[in-house]
Design a protein around this motif. Structure first.
Motif, short mmCIF file in Angstrom:
data_model
loop_
_atom_site.label_atom_id
_atom_site.label_comp_id
_atom_site.label_asym_id
_atom_site.label_seq_id
_atom_site.Cartn_x
_atom_site.Cartn_y
_atom_site.Cartn_z
N ALA A 1 -0.05 -10.07 5.91
CA ALA A 1 -0.74 -9.13 5.03
C ALA A 1 -2.17 -9.57 4.77
O ALA A 1 -3.09 -8.74 4.70
CB ALA A 1 0.02 -8.98 3.72
N ALA A 2 -2.40 -10.89 4.64
CA ALA A 2 -3.74 -11.40 4.40
C ALA A 2 -4.65 -11.15 5.60
O ALA A 2 -5.83 -10.81 5.45
CB ALA A 2 -3.68 -12.89 4.08
N ALA B 1 -5.48 -7.44 5.59
CA ALA B 1 -6.37 -7.09 4.48
C ALA B 1 -7.82 -7.48 4.77
O ALA B 1 -8.75 -6.86 4.25
CB ALA B 1 -5.90 -7.76 3.19
N ASP C 1 -1.34 2.04 11.34
CA ASP C 1 -0.14 1.23 11.46
C ASP C 1 0.96 2.04 12.15
O ASP C 1 1.46 3.01 11.61
CB ASP C 1 0.32 0.79 10.07
CG ASP C 1 1.42 -0.25 10.09
OD1 ASP C 1 1.93 -0.55 11.18
OD2 ASP C 1 1.76 -0.75 9.01
N ALA D 1 0.46 -3.56 5.67
CA ALA D 1 -0.96 -3.23 5.74
C ALA D 1 -1.48 -3.01 4.33
O ALA D 1 -0.73 -2.67 3.42
CB ALA D 1 -1.16 -1.98 6.59
N PRO D 2 -2.78 -3.23 4.11
CA PRO D 2 -3.31 -3.08 2.76
C PRO D 2 -3.22 -1.64 2.26
O PRO D 2 -3.39 -0.69 3.03
CB PRO D 2 -4.77 -3.52 2.91
CG PRO D 2 -5.09 -3.32 4.36
CD PRO D 2 -3.82 -3.62 5.09
N ALA D 3 -2.94 -1.49 0.99
CA ALA D 3 -2.90 -0.16 0.37
C ALA D 3 -4.31 0.17 -0.10
O ALA D 3 -4.70 -0.13 -1.22
CB ALA D 3 -1.92 -0.16 -0.80
N ARG D 4 -5.08 0.74 0.80
CA ARG D 4 -6.47 1.06 0.47
C ARG D 4 -6.86 2.34 1.21
O ARG D 4 -6.14 2.82 2.09
CB ARG D 4 -7.40 -0.08 0.89
CG ARG D 4 -7.55 -0.24 2.39
CD ARG D 4 -8.40 -1.44 2.76
NE ARG D 4 -8.76 -1.42 4.16
CZ ARG D 4 -8.96 -2.52 4.89
NH1 ARG D 4 -8.85 -3.72 4.33
NH2 ARG D 4 -9.29 -2.42 6.17
N SER E 1 -6.39 3.21 5.21
CA SER E 1 -5.28 2.46 5.79
C SER E 1 -4.12 3.44 5.88
O SER E 1 -3.64 3.93 4.85
CB SER E 1 -4.92 1.25 4.92
OG SER E 1 -3.81 0.55 5.47
#
Length: 247
Positions: free
Chosen positions: A149-150, A153, A161, A173-176, A179
């Motif tokens: 995850a890092a 991110a 994804d 995957a980052p929640a942003r 994404s």
């Protein structure tokens, strides 16, 4: 744009026998410590009579156990060529022109229960390890979730994804904004959309092939959807954070 592919449980045979596995040759060096733990656990498991059960293998899959015994000494080939199965058949990497292969090198990553994430050109051996496998004293979700995850991110730009939910759990995957999780669906006469199984993988493979051939570094979903429409691919916004590939 970063495109995250799932791996496949089936792997192609062969490779370069003069180039065994080297963790230092893999992308994302920040995952090396976790890879060392996973490979060490695989080494221990290979000597264990309970290996087949831990790997969820049936009595006709003994060959997969032999592959794991050769994990550190067997031949390697690029990850995008090693992985087999329906998605990778749709991708058909052997027929991609050099420009599309170069785009893949820059914009694709492949999830792996053994290595976390690999680049498409990373040299890897054949192995068998799925996200629900049980490695000795090494729970895969605990091993990979935070470190993978890092890595994701820290990626710039749009993320797309394509992993299964089981592999996505090994490193979300980052929640942003920008994404996106891709779902492959079919639409019935009643307008309702339903998820696909076998054709899900084929649809993803063919979609990624089209992306690689186009070679466009899309900055956002609007750009990606507009491109898809221009080449008669039906890609639409779905639920929050999701894109629907309608086939």
């Amino acid at each position: 744009m970063l495109i995250i592919l799932p791996p496949s449980e089936t792997k192609r045979d062969g490779g370069d026998p003069s180039r065994p596995l080297s963790l230092d040759a893999l992308s994302f060096g920040q995952l090396t410590r976790q890879r060392q733990r996973a490979v060490g656990a695989m080494r221990r498991l290979a000597r264990n009579r309970g290996a087949a059960a831990a790997l969820r293998l049936g009595p006709t899959q003994a060959r997969e156990l032999e592959r794991n015994k050769l994990l550190e000494s067997g031949p390697t080939m690029s990850a995008i060529e090693r992985f087999d199965g329906v998605l990778y058949e749709g991708l058909d990497v052997s027929t991609l022109p050099p420009g599309a292969r170069a785009f893949a090198h820059d914009h694709l990553v492949i999830a792996s229960a053994l290595f976390g994430l690999v680049g498409p050109d990373d040299p890897i051996p054949a192995y068998r390890l799925s996200p629900d496998s049980r490695l000795p004293a090494t729970p895969l979700r605990a091993l990979w979730s935070g470190p993978v995850a890092a890595v994701l991110a820290a990626a710039d730009g749009m993320i797309l994804d394509l992993r299964s939910e089981a592999y996505a759990a090994l490193g979300p995957a980052p929640a942003r904004e920008e994404s996106w999780y891709l779902r492959v669906v079919t639409e019935g006469d009643d307008g309702r959309r339903r998820a696909l199984n076998h054709f899900n993988k084929k649809g993803k493979g063919e979609f990624v092939r089209a992306l690689l051939l186009a070679g466009i570094d899309h900055p956002d979903a609007a750009s990606l959807i507009a491109w898809a429409r221009s080449v008669d691919i039906r890609l639409e916004r779905g639920n929050a954070g999701e894109l629907d590939l309608v086939v």
